[in-house]
Write a protein that holds these residues in place. Structure first.
Motif, short mmCIF file in Angstrom:
data_model
loop_
_atom_site.label_atom_id
_atom_site.label_comp_id
_atom_site.label_asym_id
_atom_site.label_seq_id
_atom_site.Cartn_x
_atom_site.Cartn_y
_atom_site.Cartn_z
N HIS A 179 10.03 55.21 35.33
CA HIS A 179 9.99 55.79 33.98
C HIS A 179 10.17 54.68 32.94
N ASN A 200 6.43 61.82 27.30
CA ASN A 200 5.00 61.98 27.51
C ASN A 200 4.21 62.02 26.21
N ASN A 236 -3.65 62.51 30.23
CA ASN A 236 -2.68 63.02 29.24
C ASN A 236 -1.90 64.25 29.72
N LYS A 237 -1.84 64.48 31.01
CA LYS A 237 -1.11 65.63 31.56
C LYS A 237 0.12 65.14 32.32
N SER A 238 1.26 65.23 31.71
CA SER A 238 2.54 64.83 32.31
C SER A 238 2.45 63.45 32.97
N PRO A 239 2.03 62.44 32.21
CA PRO A 239 1.82 61.12 32.83
C PRO A 239 3.07 60.51 33.48
N ALA A 240 4.23 60.65 32.84
CA ALA A 240 5.44 60.03 33.40
C ALA A 240 5.78 60.66 34.75
N GLU A 241 5.70 61.98 34.83
CA GLU A 241 6.05 62.67 36.07
C GLU A 241 5.03 62.40 37.16
N ALA A 273 -1.05 57.27 30.64
CA ALA A 273 -1.55 58.53 30.08
C ALA A 273 -3.04 58.69 30.35
#
Length: 91
Positions: free
Chosen positions: A59, A64, A80-85, A75
């Motif tokens: 992380h 996000n 662009n859909k929950s990139p960190a997770e 991303a």
């Protein structure tokens, strides 16, 4: 678990979240004694505890929304859909 030096992404944080989830799982019982299948399903328990352990791997410390707004590479990779997770799961 991460190469970034961030308080929220440290092994100590991961350990704390993991222990907290394990404790919460042990307490999920309704007044009628129903555990909603969680306490009787070891794979569900494992999935919850494992998810807690890896939830912040790699992380960057940015939410996000900021990663998307700044068009960070991570991303773009995850559209662009929950990139960190998603990045944590990928590792």
């Amino acid at each position: 678990l991460t190469h970034f030096v961030l308080p929220m992404s440290s092994f100590e944080h991961a350990s704390h979240v993991t222990q907290s989830v394990a404790k919460l799982l042990s307490r999920i019982v309704a007044a009628d004694g129903n555990s909603f299948g969680i306490s009787s399903d070891p794979m569900t328990q494992f999935a919850c505890v494992f998810s807690a352990l890896i939830h912040d791997v790699d992380h960057t410390g940015l939410p996000n929304a900021i990663l998307v707004k700044q068009q960070a590479d991570v991303a773009k990779i995850y559209r662009n859909k929950s990139p960190a997770e998603q990045n944590s799961l990928e590792l």
